[in-house]
Design an enzyme around this catalytic site. Structure first.
Site, PDB file in Angstrom:
ATOM      1  N   LYS A   1     -56.826  -0.796  73.705  1.00 52.64           N
ATOM      2  CA  LYS A   1     -56.377  -2.070  74.267  1.00 52.64           C
ATOM      3  C   LYS A   1     -56.567  -2.069  75.788  1.00 52.64           C
ATOM      4  O   LYS A   1     -57.019  -3.062  76.372  1.00 52.64           O
ATOM      5  CB  LYS A   1     -54.902  -2.235  73.927  1.00 52.64           C
ATOM      6  CG  LYS A   1     -54.383  -3.629  74.028  1.00 52.64           C
ATOM      7  CD  LYS A   1     -53.030  -3.633  73.337  1.00 52.64           C
ATOM      8  CE  LYS A   1     -52.262  -4.882  73.518  1.00 52.64           C
ATOM      9  NZ  LYS A   1     -50.859  -4.706  73.140  1.00 52.64           N
TER      10      LYS A   1
ATOM     11  N   THR B   1     -39.508  -4.351  70.434  1.00 48.79           N
ATOM     12  CA  THR B   1     -38.194  -3.984  69.881  1.00 48.79           C
ATOM     13  C   THR B   1     -38.141  -4.505  68.449  1.00 48.79           C
ATOM     14  O   THR B   1     -37.408  -5.439  68.148  1.00 48.79           O
ATOM     15  CB  THR B   1     -37.052  -4.597  70.726  1.00 48.79           C
ATOM     16  OG1 THR B   1     -37.262  -6.024  70.839  1.00 48.79           O
ATOM     17  CG2 THR B   1     -37.002  -4.013  72.115  1.00 48.79           C
TER      18      THR B   1
ATOM     19  N   THR C   1     -36.616  -8.244  74.780  1.00 51.31           N
ATOM     20  CA  THR C   1     -35.329  -8.759  74.291  1.00 51.31           C
ATOM     21  C   THR C   1     -34.533  -7.600  73.695  1.00 51.31           C
ATOM     22  O   THR C   1     -34.990  -6.963  72.748  1.00 51.31           O
ATOM     23  CB  THR C   1     -35.561  -9.843  73.242  1.00 51.31           C
ATOM     24  OG1 THR C   1     -36.359 -10.857  73.852  1.00 51.31           O
ATOM     25  CG2 THR C   1     -34.255 -10.437  72.746  1.00 51.31           C
TER      26      THR C   1
ATOM     27  N   GLU D   1     -37.117 -12.607  79.344  1.00 49.40           N
ATOM     28  CA  GLU D   1     -38.243 -13.526  79.425  1.00 49.40           C
ATOM     29  C   GLU D   1     -37.980 -14.731  78.520  1.00 49.40           C
ATOM     30  O   GLU D   1     -37.509 -14.578  77.411  1.00 49.40           O
ATOM     31  CB  GLU D   1     -39.506 -12.775  78.943  1.00 49.40           C
ATOM     32  CG  GLU D   1     -40.774 -13.530  79.110  1.00 49.40           C
ATOM     33  CD  GLU D   1     -40.894 -14.120  80.490  1.00 49.40           C
ATOM     34  OE1 GLU D   1     -41.030 -13.351  81.447  1.00 49.40           O
ATOM     35  OE2 GLU D   1     -40.853 -15.358  80.616  1.00 49.40           O
ATOM     36  N   PHE D   2     -38.307 -15.915  79.017  1.00 48.23           N
ATOM     37  CA  PHE D   2     -38.116 -17.113  78.187  1.00 48.23           C
ATOM     38  C   PHE D   2     -39.447 -17.780  77.852  1.00 48.23           C
ATOM     39  O   PHE D   2     -39.486 -18.961  77.520  1.00 48.23           O
ATOM     40  CB  PHE D   2     -37.190 -18.111  78.896  1.00 48.23           C
ATOM     41  CG  PHE D   2     -35.786 -17.595  79.064  1.00 48.23           C
ATOM     42  CD1 PHE D   2     -34.932 -17.524  77.971  1.00 48.23           C
ATOM     43  CD2 PHE D   2     -35.319 -17.166  80.286  1.00 48.23           C
ATOM     44  CE1 PHE D   2     -33.627 -17.038  78.105  1.00 48.23           C
ATOM     45  CE2 PHE D   2     -34.018 -16.676  80.444  1.00 48.23           C
ATOM     46  CZ  PHE D   2     -33.176 -16.614  79.346  1.00 48.23           C
TER      47      PHE D   2
ATOM     48  N   PHE E   1     -36.761 -29.491  69.990  1.00 48.58           N
ATOM     49  CA  PHE E   1     -36.420 -28.587  68.881  1.00 48.58           C
ATOM     50  C   PHE E   1     -35.597 -29.266  67.783  1.00 48.58           C
ATOM     51  O   PHE E   1     -34.707 -28.671  67.194  1.00 48.58           O
ATOM     52  CB  PHE E   1     -35.716 -27.318  69.403  1.00 48.58           C
ATOM     53  CG  PHE E   1     -36.720 -26.296  69.868  1.00 48.58           C
ATOM     54  CD1 PHE E   1     -37.548 -26.571  70.940  1.00 48.58           C
ATOM     55  CD2 PHE E   1     -36.885 -25.096  69.201  1.00 48.58           C
ATOM     56  CE1 PHE E   1     -38.515 -25.668  71.344  1.00 48.58           C
ATOM     57  CE2 PHE E   1     -37.855 -24.183  69.599  1.00 48.58           C
ATOM     58  CZ  PHE E   1     -38.666 -24.475  70.680  1.00 48.58           C
TER      59      PHE E   1
ATOM     60  N   CYS F   1     -40.054 -13.793  67.449  1.00 47.55           N
ATOM     61  CA  CYS F   1     -38.838 -13.847  68.271  1.00 47.55           C
ATOM     62  C   CYS F   1     -37.631 -14.327  67.485  1.00 47.55           C
ATOM     63  O   CYS F   1     -36.698 -13.569  67.252  1.00 47.55           O
ATOM     64  CB  CYS F   1     -39.088 -14.723  69.490  1.00 47.55           C
ATOM     65  SG  CYS F   1     -40.433 -14.093  70.490  1.00 47.55           S
TER      66      CYS F   1
HETATM   67  C1  UGA Z   1     -39.322 -18.496  71.485  1.00 42.20           C
HETATM   68  C2  UGA Z   1     -38.506 -19.233  72.560  1.00 42.20           C
HETATM   69  O1  UGA Z   1     -38.789 -20.630  72.491  1.00 42.20           O
HETATM   70  C3  UGA Z   1     -38.847 -18.715  73.961  1.00 42.20           C
HETATM   71  O2  UGA Z   1     -38.015 -19.357  74.924  1.00 42.20           O
HETATM   72  C4  UGA Z   1     -38.594 -17.210  74.000  1.00 42.20           C
HETATM   73  O3  UGA Z   1     -38.927 -16.652  75.259  1.00 42.20           O
HETATM   74  C5  UGA Z   1     -39.433 -16.530  72.928  1.00 42.20           C
HETATM   75  O4  UGA Z   1     -39.078 -17.079  71.632  1.00 42.20           O
HETATM   76  C6  UGA Z   1     -39.122 -15.056  72.963  1.00 42.20           C
HETATM   77  O5  UGA Z   1     -37.983 -14.688  72.678  1.00 42.20           O
HETATM   78  O6  UGA Z   1     -39.978 -14.269  73.385  1.00 42.20           O
HETATM   79  P1  UGA Z   1     -41.820 -18.660  70.525  1.00 42.20           P
HETATM   80  O7  UGA Z   1     -41.352 -17.704  69.481  1.00 42.20           O
HETATM   81  O8  UGA Z   1     -43.109 -18.412  71.222  1.00 42.20           O
HETATM   82  O9  UGA Z   1     -40.704 -18.778  71.693  1.00 42.20           O
HETATM   83  O10 UGA Z   1     -41.945 -20.075  69.820  1.00 42.20           O
HETATM   84  P2  UGA Z   1     -41.192 -21.474  69.833  1.00 42.20           P
HETATM   85  O11 UGA Z   1     -42.025 -22.470  70.513  1.00 42.20           O
HETATM   86  O12 UGA Z   1     -39.806 -21.356  70.281  1.00 42.20           O
HETATM   87  O13 UGA Z   1     -41.211 -21.811  68.265  1.00 42.20           O
HETATM   88  C7  UGA Z   1     -40.558 -20.953  67.332  1.00 42.20           C
HETATM   89  C8  UGA Z   1     -40.663 -21.497  65.932  1.00 42.20           C
HETATM   90  O14 UGA Z   1     -39.847 -22.633  65.763  1.00 42.20           O
HETATM   91  C9  UGA Z   1     -42.070 -21.927  65.518  1.00 42.20           C
HETATM   92  O15 UGA Z   1     -42.319 -21.443  64.208  1.00 42.20           O
HETATM   93  C10 UGA Z   1     -42.016 -23.432  65.523  1.00 42.20           C
HETATM   94  O16 UGA Z   1     -42.904 -24.028  64.612  1.00 42.20           O
HETATM   95  C11 UGA Z   1     -40.572 -23.661  65.096  1.00 42.20           C
HETATM   96  N1  UGA Z   1     -40.014 -24.973  65.517  1.00 42.20           N
HETATM   97  C12 UGA Z   1     -39.898 -25.270  66.835  1.00 42.20           C
HETATM   98  C13 UGA Z   1     -39.586 -25.863  64.556  1.00 42.20           C
HETATM   99  O17 UGA Z   1     -39.684 -25.616  63.336  1.00 42.20           O
HETATM  100  N2  UGA Z   1     -39.044 -27.067  64.957  1.00 42.20           N
HETATM  101  C14 UGA Z   1     -38.901 -27.384  66.255  1.00 42.20           C
HETATM  102  O18 UGA Z   1     -38.394 -28.490  66.564  1.00 42.20           O
HETATM  103  C15 UGA Z   1     -39.362 -26.478  67.222  1.00 42.20           C
END
Ligand code: UGA
Length: 437
Positions: A35, A86, A121, A152-153, A253, A264
């Protein structure tokens, strides 16, 4: 500042590239030699919009380097970001062995004062363990180490924007000096108006889990409402609009569908629940959030079985395999969970995804994949929209219908317009809204 980033997964690599972009001298480090060689050539190991360009720019300017030699990465660093994985243990708890091992490396190789930042996390209380590890491994250096939690967010798919235009930067630290170093690290963003929130370490660790669990709860709430709407004739998207216009609730959301996936929410929710239980608190709400999320896939599978009757000898097409759009990540992807259920019922499952096909195939070797949506739909008895990639909005619906054996569409993300589907002659089954049969 001189920055080392241990771990080059989604968080680590985006942290490395954005820290370099902000002007710091960064070395990204990973145990995976292959990598690192790829990264040295500027090749991103996963799909993330804008990442290749950012790597090119920061590698080109000399601000970013990669090395698999931990000693080289750590010895001159003012700040070390721990961005290792993790993963969940069988119990649901986070496995923190990689965090411990990164802390040991820092203790071993630190050349002077260093701020050790948890970015992965981790459950509340991890920083104390990290500090203890540093002290045990390097007792003569105790006053040189500061431990910081800086969760991280960033979201996959918009990670670079989330890092450079954050809603907030969260820093939990134990000493004024550590806060000072973190203020300097983030000065380029704070000067442009980013909000910096400073707390104690446990608050920062807890806040990360609290945010992810709350967002997952919003999604499961909407999915529970979708089940109610399907039984009562309500429309979950309209309910979401009404709810979202109340600013105390917020409109983000609230999309019902196949539920959340990715690396996550599912694992963080479990780890948070395990942490609560370890602390003697039964956070039953989190278990319910998970149950409703699993039910979202089951309800969609049941809908397909209801529509197709026997699945033996039937072909079902899944459009979108990644856990959400703009990523090639299929970890805990609802599309694959659904595909496995349909296969278990005897269906032949064929999938298409703009980016995630190779990953989907290695997660689920028995999945057939097709090179475009129309080939995927050929001879299909039911098409299921699993991931709302933008390109699916402009599909030629007539061509799709012609390719299919039965014109049946199950919309797991409510992406299609019901009127349009009716006009094109599909039987259309959205989520939490009335079907058009
Ligand atoms: C999520 C958090 O949004 C980030 O803030 C955080 O930093 C990250 O986890 C992490 O802990 O590293 P991520 O997993 O990239 O980010 O994806 P999201 O955009 O949050 O979506 C998560 C899931 O929820 C997806 O499967 C998406 O399709 C689903 N989702 C999202 C829904 O089913 N409905 C919604 O209204 C929004």
């Amino acid at each position: 500042m001189k920055v080392a980033v241990i771990g080059t997964g989604h968080v680590g690599l985006i942290t490395s590239a954005t820290m370099a972009y902000l002007g710091h001298d960064v070395i990204g480090n990973d145990l995976d030699e292959e990598k690192i060689v790829m990264l040295q050539r500027g090749q991103a190991p996963f799909f993330e919009p804008g990442l290749t360009e950012l790597l090119e720019e920061t590698l080109g300017s000399g601000k970013l380097r990669f090395s698999f030699d931990s000693q080289e990465a750590i010895r001159d660093a003012d700040v070390v970001f721990i961005c290792v994985g993790t993963p969940p243990k069988a119990s649901g708890e986070a496995n923190l062995i990689a965090v411990e091992s990164a802390a040991k490396d820092v203790a071993r190789y630190a050349g002077g004062r260093v701020v050790v930042v948890e970015k992965s996390t981790v459950p509340a209380g991890t920083s104390a363990r990290v500090r203890r590890t540093l002290e045990r491994e390097r007792p003569d250096f105790i006053d040189k180490f500061s431990v910081v939690s800086n969760p991280e967010f960033l979201r996959e798919g918009s990670g670079i924007r989330d890092s450079l235009e954050p809603d907030r930067i969260l820093v939990g630290a134990e000493s004024p000096e550590a806060f000072e170093v973190m203020r300097e690290i983030y000065a380029p963003l704070v000067d442009k108006g980013a909000k910096l929130v400073e707390t104690n370490i446990e608050t920062a660790e807890l806040s990360k889990h609290a945010c992810n669990a709350f967002l997952a709860m919003k999604i499961s709430y909407m999915n529970a409402l979708a089940r109610l709407c399907e039984r009562s004739g309500g429309d979950v998207d309209s309910v979401a609009e009404v709810m979202g216009s109340d600013e105390r609730i917020g409109s983000a959301f609230l999309n019902a569908g196949l539920g959340y996936g990715g690396y996550c929410f599912p694992k963080d929710l479990q780890a948070f629940e395990r942490l609560a239980s370890r602390l003697g608190y039964d956070f039953g709400l989190l278990k319910e959030v998970e149950r409703i999320n699993d039910e979202a896939v089951d309800a969609t599978a049941d809908k397909i079985i209801d529509v197709l009757w026997n699945l033996d000898g039937k072909r079902v097409t899944l459009l979108g395999l990644s856990f959400k759009p703009d990523t090639d990540d299929v970890r805990f992807a609802p599309a694959l969970a659904l595909g496995r259920k349909l296969q278990a019922e005897g269906a032949t499952v064929v999938g298409y995804d703009p980016q995630a096909m190779a990953n989907a195939k290695s997660e689920m070797p028995e999945l057939e994949v097709a090179s475009d949506p129309y080939t995927a739909a050929a001879g299909s008895h039911c098409l299921v929209l699993c991931t709302e990639w933008a390109e699916f909005k402009t599909l030629d619906l007539d061509r799709l219908k012609q390719a299919m054996a039965y014109p049946l569409v199950v919309d797991g993300r409510n992406m299609f317009e019901p009127e349009e589907m009716e006009k094109r002659g599909f039987s259309y089954y959205p989520t939490g809204r009335s079907p058009i049969v």
